[in-house]
Design a protein around this motif. Structure first.
Motif, PDB file in Angstrom:
ATOM      1  N   SER A  46       1.059  -1.594   0.024  1.00  0.00           N
ATOM      2  CA  SER A  46      -0.053   0.093  -0.237  1.00  0.00           C
ATOM      3  C   SER A  46       0.962   1.367   0.249  1.00  0.00           C
ATOM      4  O   SER A  46       1.846   1.508   0.608  1.00  0.00           O
ATOM      5  CB  SER A  46      -0.770   0.258   0.968  1.00  0.00           C
ATOM      6  OG  SER A  46      -1.879   0.923   1.245  1.00  0.00           O
ATOM      7  N   SER A  57      -4.390   2.300  -7.532  1.00  0.00           N
ATOM      8  CA  SER A  57      -3.800   1.685  -6.214  1.00  0.00           C
ATOM      9  C   SER A  57      -2.397   1.729  -6.023  1.00  0.00           C
ATOM     10  O   SER A  57      -2.446   2.123  -4.007  1.00  0.00           O
ATOM     11  CB  SER A  57      -3.926   0.176  -6.438  1.00  0.00           C
ATOM     12  OG  SER A  57      -5.390  -0.367  -6.179  1.00  0.00           O
ATOM     13  N   LYS A  58      -1.385   2.178  -6.164  1.00  0.00           N
ATOM     14  CA  LYS A  58      -0.520   2.940  -5.719  1.00  0.00           C
ATOM     15  C   LYS A  58       0.023   4.331  -5.965  1.00  0.00           C
ATOM     16  O   LYS A  58       0.810   4.545  -5.508  1.00  0.00           O
ATOM     17  CB  LYS A  58       0.802   1.754  -6.980  1.00  0.00           C
ATOM     18  CG  LYS A  58       0.922   0.185  -7.458  1.00  0.00           C
ATOM     19  CD  LYS A  58       0.626  -0.407  -5.485  1.00  0.00           C
ATOM     20  CE  LYS A  58       0.281  -1.826  -5.602  1.00  0.00           C
ATOM     21  NZ  LYS A  58       0.136  -2.283  -4.161  1.00  0.00           N
ATOM     22  N   ALA A 105      -5.146   6.194  -3.724  1.00  0.00           N
ATOM     23  CA  ALA A 105      -4.649   5.107  -2.796  1.00  0.00           C
ATOM     24  C   ALA A 105      -6.006   3.575  -3.037  1.00  0.00           C
ATOM     25  O   ALA A 105      -6.720   3.424  -4.269  1.00  0.00           O
ATOM     26  CB  ALA A 105      -6.247   6.233  -2.213  1.00  0.00           C
ATOM     27  N   PRO A 106      -5.292   2.716  -3.308  1.00  0.00           N
ATOM     28  CA  PRO A 106      -6.004   0.846  -3.144  1.00  0.00           C
ATOM     29  C   PRO A 106      -7.514   0.863  -2.671  1.00  0.00           C
ATOM     30  O   PRO A 106      -7.823  -0.019  -3.172  1.00  0.00           O
ATOM     31  CB  PRO A 106      -4.884   0.541  -2.405  1.00  0.00           C
ATOM     32  CG  PRO A 106      -4.487   1.027  -1.715  1.00  0.00           C
ATOM     33  CD  PRO A 106      -4.166   1.901  -1.691  1.00  0.00           C
ATOM     34  N   GLY A 107      -7.646   2.025  -2.197  1.00  0.00           N
ATOM     35  CA  GLY A 107      -9.367   1.333  -1.144  1.00  0.00           C
ATOM     36  C   GLY A 107     -10.078   1.840  -1.900  1.00  0.00           C
ATOM     37  O   GLY A 107     -11.793   1.150  -2.238  1.00  0.00           O
ATOM     38  N   LEU A 108      -9.460   2.598  -2.887  1.00  0.00           N
ATOM     39  CA  LEU A 108     -10.960   3.378  -4.382  1.00  0.00           C
ATOM     40  C   LEU A 108     -11.164   1.876  -5.216  1.00  0.00           C
ATOM     41  O   LEU A 108     -12.083   2.197  -5.896  1.00  0.00           O
ATOM     42  CB  LEU A 108     -10.181   4.110  -5.003  1.00  0.00           C
ATOM     43  CG  LEU A 108      -9.950   5.559  -4.776  1.00  0.00           C
ATOM     44  CD1 LEU A 108      -8.855   6.332  -5.124  1.00  0.00           C
ATOM     45  CD2 LEU A 108     -11.448   6.718  -3.453  1.00  0.00           C
ATOM     46  N   ARG A 109      -9.921   1.213  -5.194  1.00  0.00           N
ATOM     47  CA  ARG A 109     -10.404   0.037  -6.153  1.00  0.00           C
ATOM     48  C   ARG A 109     -11.080   0.389  -7.554  1.00  0.00           C
ATOM     49  O   ARG A 109     -11.832   0.083  -8.664  1.00  0.00           O
ATOM     50  CB  ARG A 109     -11.894  -1.139  -6.088  1.00  0.00           C
ATOM     51  CG  ARG A 109     -11.073  -2.018  -4.220  1.00  0.00           C
ATOM     52  CD  ARG A 109     -10.390  -2.300  -3.965  1.00  0.00           C
ATOM     53  NE  ARG A 109      -9.800  -3.361  -4.964  1.00  0.00           N
ATOM     54  CZ  ARG A 109      -8.094  -3.730  -5.805  1.00  0.00           C
ATOM     55  NH1 ARG A 109      -7.480  -2.354  -5.177  1.00  0.00           N
ATOM     56  NH2 ARG A 109      -8.354  -4.496  -6.095  1.00  0.00           N
TER      57      ARG A 109
END
Ligand SMILES: Cc1ncc(COP(=O)(O)O)c(C=O)c1O
Ligand SMILES: Cc1ncc(COP(=O)(O)O)c(C=O)c1O
Lengths: 474, 474
Positions: free
Chosen positions: A113, A312-313, A316-320
């Motif tokens: 992350s 994601s890198k 933000a990875p939580g956005l998908r």
């Protein structure tokens, strides 16, 4: 770069090159100031920086000395995986890694992350909040199966930096790069087929192959230049390889950037054998060189490259939010996308589109590149300082991951178990091979703040490695 | 229910039962007012309501008359699909349906999206906005592979209403019900296996089977009581069926609720043949009966039922928040989930968890149930009024979908093409069969406001159907 940073870099290079040797006294502040035509305080700041990085140390009243230190560890040699297709397992180890994410007080040196605390992300929060305030029902509705048009437009725009000429219709939005890869694999293969991968290779790619019953043939991969074209050609001669999956820019786990000539050679080879390339571009925008390295997709003339990526890198990875530019496989990719998850989450797609459209993406990338490069410099000093001799360390050219190869007899699985008791998680190298290699390797990330806690963690890992190696030898 | 609604329902029933016949004069307002002990204006309002539903019409100066109308159309008979496993195709038709979503000025009578304009959704917007304002980096980070704990806790809570005793660890969060189904299929099957499905059966389920190389055997299904247990038993005797997929509560497309005794019989049969059940519960909370019907999962004693659901039909599909309660298949489900997409989008998971936790979910469900039931009443009057004789229509017991069977020779594919030119989209029945059945069927939804535009659309569809039937006969 400021003056003092410039000077520090120059001195560090001289140390690196052996012009100043271990234990040797460095030039006085006054003489350096004269030599370089800079102020006394600039030299002082440069020395402070080098001291911080533990390249030099000061001795009261006698000046600065090159730290008595180990040689720079070499990069890992060309990998030598098994030369036949194998089925993938390692799921238990991946699950073990993933379950670390749930333990909130663990220092996740194994996590992939990015740093999510930087102020250049603030506009993203604002956009998310404004979206919710506007109560646009579109945000709650099913999105188009290929993803929302504003996002596809922006993705096409940023793809220009990788040398690609894409339109919105050339892009299919996915749940992160993970889904992009898994639908790309399904679009070009049938169960039982063979795909060539780098060795070591990202565990998500391995597991995606596993899930569709694909066999992987691991190709020897150089820690500096990437997959060996020669070895790939031998493999093509011997096996009916349907596709090649590569992470050519800021590779996970080794951090290399494949030289452009090699990218061309890879593409030509794949063309000759009429196969496909699945190119994972997820870290490419974090390359420290600017402009970013080209993608293989940008060299593609007949639509055989499926470019997979995500924010994601970079964001933000939580956005998908990810995507695939599927070339000639578009129809099959859309079909597989529908089969796997239906449409992608709507709100974060629009948010990312807005973030890019309003011009916040490039400044954010600039900052993150700088931070990770700076982190890397310090982090690699720590590793050199706290880890024992006899190891090999990758030289990432971007991203935030470092690959460490320990002596052959070393067991990183045991090490990881021991470290977790101390609240630290690393990734064990065996996740990156389908044939049981790299049990003697570790992957660390350097996204954490360069504070005492992180340094202590690196020191702890180094000490544990040292003990383990000693007990191997005994 | 208010007094006048109550009276209107009573009168509608009498008309339905034939106590007042087509064309017959209805009792005067005064006499009804005396008979039921209600005010004149209550009777008037009841009559207005019935007039709106076109059950009656007024004749100036002579009073109200039962509309001269067709008989209530019968429900479709037990389906008779092909009695052997088949491979699934129909993707082009599904894609055609999905691409309708992108045409914003199209009236999507074929869409499976709920009404997203109700005020009981307002708290969801507030929660989303507050989340963004708090700037909690957790929202941007990778979530745990099984989904966030607060959401799993709330899902376990609402599962109690279906009779299930689940804990948070019994639940795996997914990208909508779609991913839940696709990972459930992968968890219980290998490519080449056979799964039994209802006939007709939701196209998303069909395509998920297609994507994993599973063959489907379509089981005769009753429009009122669901999959025929007898036919399923015959199929089990003849074929090595690995699993049965059912939508037993508020079925898509037929809207039935499988009686509890049948659910038990189904489970017992599946137990006897040691297979699994994938239960799609996605519309169940929209059942008009209260409390909601039990799930088959709630009757499960040995973990062979995988319950799949989402908030896509109850709250909002763009959130992509779904789940699977995988029973004994948990490990495989988590593995397949990782393979397919990695983790699920973080923010909407937390938002849905908050929405439920703060008590907004049940009031919202109550309202949506009422709205869809009311819509259904008017909508079915419209269908009866505007469609020709000789059709069969399902009697949904919840949800927002209606299934219409036209004469065998009818081609809904042509009809759909014609309608799209007028800006209306319906779903063609052939999407719901792997063996090319139901080309003479349509699925309509009744989520749209009961206004002139919607009525006109139904009238247009009815007229087109009438023309098509006439040209079939010619
Ligand atoms: C090389 C590589 N590809 C893909 C992914 C998955 O990306 P995403 O989170 O967008 O699915 C990762 C993340 O770990 C990665 O390292
Ligand atoms: C029966 C059924 N299952 C699953 C789905 C997919 O639900 P989701 O949007 O949550 O993936 C639908 C939606 O159309 C459906 O009708």
């Amino acid at each position: 770069m400021t003056r003092y940073q410039h000077l520090a870099t120059l001195l560090a290079q001289r140390i690196e090159q052996g012009l100043y040797r271990s234990g040797e006294r460095l030039p006085s502040i006054r003489s350096l100031s004269e030599e370089h035509g800079v102020s006394i305080s600039t030299v002082q700041q440069a020395y402070y920086l080098l001291e911080e990085k533990q390249l030099i140390h000061s001795q009261p009243r006698s000046g600065y000395f090159v730290a008595s230190r180990k040689a720079v560890p070499p990069v890992p040699a060309l990998s030598k995986p098994v030369q036949r297709p194998v089925e993938i397992s390692q799921w238990d180890e991946v699950l073990d890694l993933l379950s670390g994410r749930m333990e909130t007080d663990m220092l996740l040196l194994g996590n992939g992350s990015p740093d999510l605390t930087q102020p250049t992300l603030k506009p993203l929060w604002k956009i998310l909040s404004r979206q919710a305030q506007k109560q646009d029902p579109r945000i709650l509705a099913y999105d188009s199966i290929v993803g929302c048009l504003p996002l596809r437009e922006q993705v096409a725009r940023i793809a220009i930096d990788s040398g690609c000429q894409l339109g919105p219709d050339d892009i299919v939005i996915t749940n992160g790069c993970h889904e992009a890869i898994s639908v790309a694999i399904r679009a070009v293969c049938e169960p039982g087929d063979i795909i060539a991968v780098e060795s070591p290779s990202f565990h998500g790619i391995m597991q995606a192959l596993r899930g569709f019953g694909i066999r992987a043939i691991e190709i020897p991969t150089d820690a500096v230049t990437g997959m060996s074209i020669e070895a790939l050609e031998l493999a093509f001669d011997q096996w009916p390889i349907k596709a090649v999956i590569v992470v050519p820019n800021c590779n996970n786990p080794m951090g290399f950037i494949m030289p452009e000539a090699r990218k061309r050679a890879l593409l030509a080879l794949v063309q000759r054998f009429d196969a496909a390339i699945i190119e994972d571009d997820v870290y490419a925008e974090l390359a420290w060189e600017y402009p970013r390295p080209v993608s293989i997709k940008s060299l593609d003339v007949d639509g055989r490259v499926l470019l997979c990526s995500s924010v994601s890198k970079t964001l933000a990875p939580g956005l998908r939010v990810g995507w695939v530019a599927p070339g000639r496989y578009r129809d099959r990719v859309i079909h597989m996308k529908y089969i796997v998850t239906g449409s992608t989450v709507t709100q974060t797609q629009y948010a990312v589109a807005e973030f890019i459209r309003q011009g916040y993406y490039q400044p954010h990338l600039r900052r993150m590149r700088q931070i990770y490069q700076r982190n890397y410099e310090t982090f690699s000093c720590w590793v050199r300082h706290y880890f024992p001799c006899g190891i090999c360390v990758s030289r990432p050219q971007g991203g935030f991951l470092m690959w460490i190869e320990l002596p052959e007899a070393f067991d990183a699985v045991l090490l990881n178990r021991e470290l977790r008791a101390s609240g630290i998680q690393v990734v064990v190298g065996s996740l990156f091979s389908a044939s049981g290699k790299y049990r003697n390797c570790l992957r660390l990330n350097f996204t954490f703040p360069l504070d005492a806690r992180t340094e202590q963690a690196v020191a702890l890992v180094g000490a544990a490695v040292e003990r383990a190696i000693a007990s191997c030898a005994a």
